[in-house]
Design an enzyme around this catalytic site. Structure first.
Site, PDB file in Angstrom:
ATOM      1  N   GLY A   1      -4.502   2.209   8.427  1.00  0.00           N
ATOM      2  CA  GLY A   1      -5.452   1.586   9.339  1.00  0.00           C
ATOM      3  C   GLY A   1      -5.212   0.093   9.487  1.00  0.00           C
ATOM      4  O   GLY A   1      -5.372  -0.469  10.571  1.00  0.00           O
TER       5      GLY A   1
ATOM      6  N   ILE B   1      -0.176   9.779   8.265  1.00  0.00           N
ATOM      7  CA  ILE B   1      -0.802   8.926   9.267  1.00  0.00           C
ATOM      8  C   ILE B   1      -0.504   7.455   8.985  1.00  0.00           C
ATOM      9  O   ILE B   1      -0.086   7.086   7.877  1.00  0.00           O
ATOM     10  CB  ILE B   1      -2.322   9.158   9.329  1.00  0.00           C
ATOM     11  CG1 ILE B   1      -2.968   8.861   7.968  1.00  0.00           C
ATOM     12  CG2 ILE B   1      -2.624  10.574   9.779  1.00  0.00           C
ATOM     13  CD1 ILE B   1      -4.491   8.982   7.973  1.00  0.00           C
TER      14      ILE B   1
ATOM     15  N   ASP C   1       0.848  -1.191   0.000  1.00  0.00           N
ATOM     16  CA  ASP C   1       0.000   0.000   0.000  1.00  0.00           C
ATOM     17  C   ASP C   1       0.882   1.239   0.000  1.00  0.00           C
ATOM     18  O   ASP C   1       1.332   1.708   1.048  1.00  0.00           O
ATOM     19  CB  ASP C   1      -0.922   0.001   1.219  1.00  0.00           C
ATOM     20  CG  ASP C   1      -1.907   1.173   1.205  1.00  0.00           C
ATOM     21  OD1 ASP C   1      -1.738   2.090   0.378  1.00  0.00           O
ATOM     22  OD2 ASP C   1      -2.845   1.170   2.026  1.00  0.00           O
TER      23      ASP C   1
ATOM     24  N   HIS D   1       0.401   8.189   3.671  1.00  0.00           N
ATOM     25  CA  HIS D   1       1.117   7.586   4.779  1.00  0.00           C
ATOM     26  C   HIS D   1       2.622   7.868   4.747  1.00  0.00           C
ATOM     27  O   HIS D   1       3.354   7.365   5.606  1.00  0.00           O
ATOM     28  CB  HIS D   1       0.876   6.073   4.775  1.00  0.00           C
ATOM     29  CG  HIS D   1      -0.573   5.710   4.745  1.00  0.00           C
ATOM     30  ND1 HIS D   1      -1.429   5.977   5.790  1.00  0.00           N
ATOM     31  CD2 HIS D   1      -1.338   5.144   3.767  1.00  0.00           C
ATOM     32  CE1 HIS D   1      -2.653   5.564   5.474  1.00  0.00           C
ATOM     33  NE2 HIS D   1      -2.621   5.058   4.256  1.00  0.00           N
TER      34      HIS D   1
END
Length: 306
Positions: A210, A207, A187, A192
């Protein structure tokens, strides 16, 4: 803008997806295995430790073979409208350190939540040689502004924190470069990793994925509820409630149940993973057989964009 509800139930078979020992080791490191003590969890972080056979974290299934269908199949809404709301994984057999699966993916449900819509995407991972089921991954996507079309609102939420003290609490700190490590699983969303892009969409810094937070929780639950035995892992489901910043400390609070556990993950007082449910694989279930009824797909809202 519309959601292509006529595509519910249609599936697409993807190309075979292979992994090897190194991929499984990288995933384990990227979700915190061995971070607090390199001598711990060696079955997941090494392949040549004396007297220890390599094992694969069950949550590794979430990065195998994609997450279900193309955007064109789902509808003509914008990527900026999408929030990753939740994730569920069911293992039908224990993952091997190397293997090849064929992903069969599609939209399995659309729910009308009033202002927003929820799309459920399901990916079945089939053994490339036998076509027996290996794992099922269910991704819940919230499409902002696409509700109000008169559709089924979906199942009523029944999850609740037990009215008793937790049985176990596990606290692990994420590394400052945790997202840079996790992105190597596939990913590469710059949300990110790119500080400039993160600020453009409203975050002070990149961030954490998840699914990385989910991986930390899955490892904690596996160790505390299933004695770190992947053969006991049946299914896990979480709601992605709030974003995590690399470097944050994750506290996983676990309540044991007859079939497994329920859990939450917090950063300080903020719940970042909610409605966590884990179920054991039925005792005596053999490799290649169904792990039992899959956990309910998580439906929620979330502040993280994909």
């Amino acid at each position: 803008m519309t959601i292509n509800v006529e595509n519910i139930g249609k599936t697409t078979e993807g190309d075979p997806y292979s992994w090897d020992s190194q991929d499984a080791l990288l995933y384990a490191l990227s979700v915190g295995a061995g971070a607090s003590d390199p001598a711990e969890q060696l079955a997941f972080t090494t392949e040549n430790s004396r007297g220890i056979d390599q094992q694969v974290l069950p949550s590794f299934a979430v990065v195998l073979g994609g997450s279900g269908g193309s955007m064109e199949d789902l509808g003509d809404f914008k990527l900026s409208q999408i929030l990753h709301g939740g994730q569920a994984i069911t293992l039908h057999r224990t993952l091997e350190p190397a293997g090849t699966v064929i992903p069969v993916s599609g939209m399995t449900a659309v729910h009308d939540k009033g202002k927003h819509a929820v799309i459920e995407l399901t990916t079945e991972l089939l053994d490339a040689r036998t076509r027996e089921p290996v794992a099922t991954s269910v991704t819940t996507m919230i499409i902002r502004g696409e509700g109000g079309f008169g559709g089924d609102p979906g199942p009523k939420e029944t999850w609740a924190v037990p009215d008793r003290p937790a049985d176990t609490t596990v606290t692990r700190k994420t590394a400052d470069n945790q997202a840079l490590l996790y992105r190597l699983n596939g990913d590469r969303n710059p949300l990110h990793s790119d500080p400039q892009l993160a600020r453009m969409v409203g975050f002070e810094q990149p961030i954490l994925h998840g699914l990385c937070t989910m991986g930390f929780a899955s490892l904690a639950v596996l160790e505390e509820v299933a004695e770190a035995d992947p053969d006991r892992f049946g299914a896990i489901s979480v709601r992605l409630a709030s974003p995590v910043v690399p470097g944050d400390e994750l506290t996983t609070t676990i309540w044991h149940t007859e079939t497994g556990a329920v859990f939450q993950v917090r950063v300080g007082e903020t719940v970042v993973l909610d409605r966590g449910t884990y179920t054991h694989r039925p005792v005596g279930a053999e490799q290649g057989t169904d792990a039992g009824e899959a956990v309910a797909s998580p439906e929620t809202s979330r502040e993280e964009t994909r």
